[in-house]
Design a protein around this motif. Structure first.
Motif, mmCIF file in Angstrom:
data_model
loop_
_atom_site.group_PDB
_atom_site.id
_atom_site.type_symbol
_atom_site.label_atom_id
_atom_site.label_comp_id
_atom_site.label_asym_id
_atom_site.label_seq_id
_atom_site.Cartn_x
_atom_site.Cartn_y
_atom_site.Cartn_z
ATOM 1 N N VAL A 87 0.850 -1.193 0.000
ATOM 2 C CA VAL A 87 0.000 0.000 0.000
ATOM 3 C C VAL A 87 0.881 1.237 0.000
ATOM 4 N N PHE A 112 -5.266 8.703 3.671
ATOM 5 C CA PHE A 112 -5.862 7.521 4.301
ATOM 6 C C PHE A 112 -6.488 7.878 5.644
ATOM 7 N N PHE A 137 -15.777 3.485 4.400
ATOM 8 C CA PHE A 137 -14.656 2.592 4.074
ATOM 9 C C PHE A 137 -14.268 1.729 5.279
ATOM 10 N N LEU A 162 -11.157 -0.731 4.423
ATOM 11 C CA LEU A 162 -9.889 -0.018 4.241
ATOM 12 C C LEU A 162 -9.490 0.768 5.481
ATOM 13 N N TRP A 163 -10.451 1.186 6.269
ATOM 14 C CA TRP A 163 -10.156 1.919 7.491
ATOM 15 C C TRP A 163 -9.411 1.022 8.478
ATOM 16 N N LEU A 191 -6.941 -0.799 7.780
ATOM 17 C CA LEU A 191 -5.515 -0.860 7.438
ATOM 18 C C LEU A 191 -4.730 0.188 8.204
ATOM 19 N N LEU A 224 -14.431 -5.311 0.381
ATOM 20 C CA LEU A 224 -13.168 -4.633 0.105
ATOM 21 C C LEU A 224 -13.100 -4.203 -1.359
ATOM 22 N N GLU A 244 -15.100 -1.155 -1.981
ATOM 23 C CA GLU A 244 -14.433 0.049 -1.480
ATOM 24 C C GLU A 244 -13.349 0.514 -2.441
ATOM 25 N N PHE A 245 -12.659 -0.406 -3.089
ATOM 26 C CA PHE A 245 -11.658 -0.021 -4.088
ATOM 27 C C PHE A 245 -12.307 0.789 -5.213
ATOM 28 N N LEU A 300 -12.644 4.391 -3.944
ATOM 29 C CA LEU A 300 -11.469 4.942 -3.278
ATOM 30 C C LEU A 300 -11.012 6.218 -3.981
ATOM 31 N N CYS A 357 -5.556 8.127 -2.893
ATOM 32 C CA CYS A 357 -5.192 6.932 -2.122
ATOM 33 C C CYS A 357 -4.868 5.747 -3.024
ATOM 34 N N VAL A 396 -3.570 -0.986 -5.696
ATOM 35 C CA VAL A 396 -4.998 -1.326 -5.777
ATOM 36 C C VAL A 396 -5.217 -2.463 -6.777
#
Length: 93
Positions: free
Chosen positions: A18, A24, A32, A35-36, A38, A54, A57-58, A61, A65, A70
């Protein structure tokens, strides 16, 4: 990033990781939640039922970010979806 089985043996690995940016920290945890989870220093693990969330969310995004990571994460998500007892690991430092 890697896909690991129950035995923690790697099935697939990403070439990179990442690309952390201050953006972020601004992600809304309600929008998110996957992802939150991470962090740059801790591990995060996603199972087969969490991978579709997930992937969604990509899709939303923010570009700031994004990056090559990705696309690599998407590929690893597909590996998890096709297998059994597989998990996507984001490995922190």
């Amino acid at each position: 990033m890697a896909v690991l089985g129950d035995s923690r043996k790697a099935v697939a690995r990403a070439a990179g990781g990442v690309e952390w940016t201050p953006a972020f920290a601004e992600l809304d945890p309600a929008e998110f939640p996957m992802l939150w989870a991470l962090t740059p220093y801790g591990d995060a693990v996603f199972n087969q039922r969490q991978v579709p969330l997930l992937l969604a969310e990509f899709d939303r995004l923010p570009a700031v970010c994004g990056g090559d990571w990705v696309d690599q994460a998407r590929e690893l998500c597909r590996v998890v979806e096709r297998g059994t007892h597989l998990y996507l690991w984001f490995l922190g430092d």
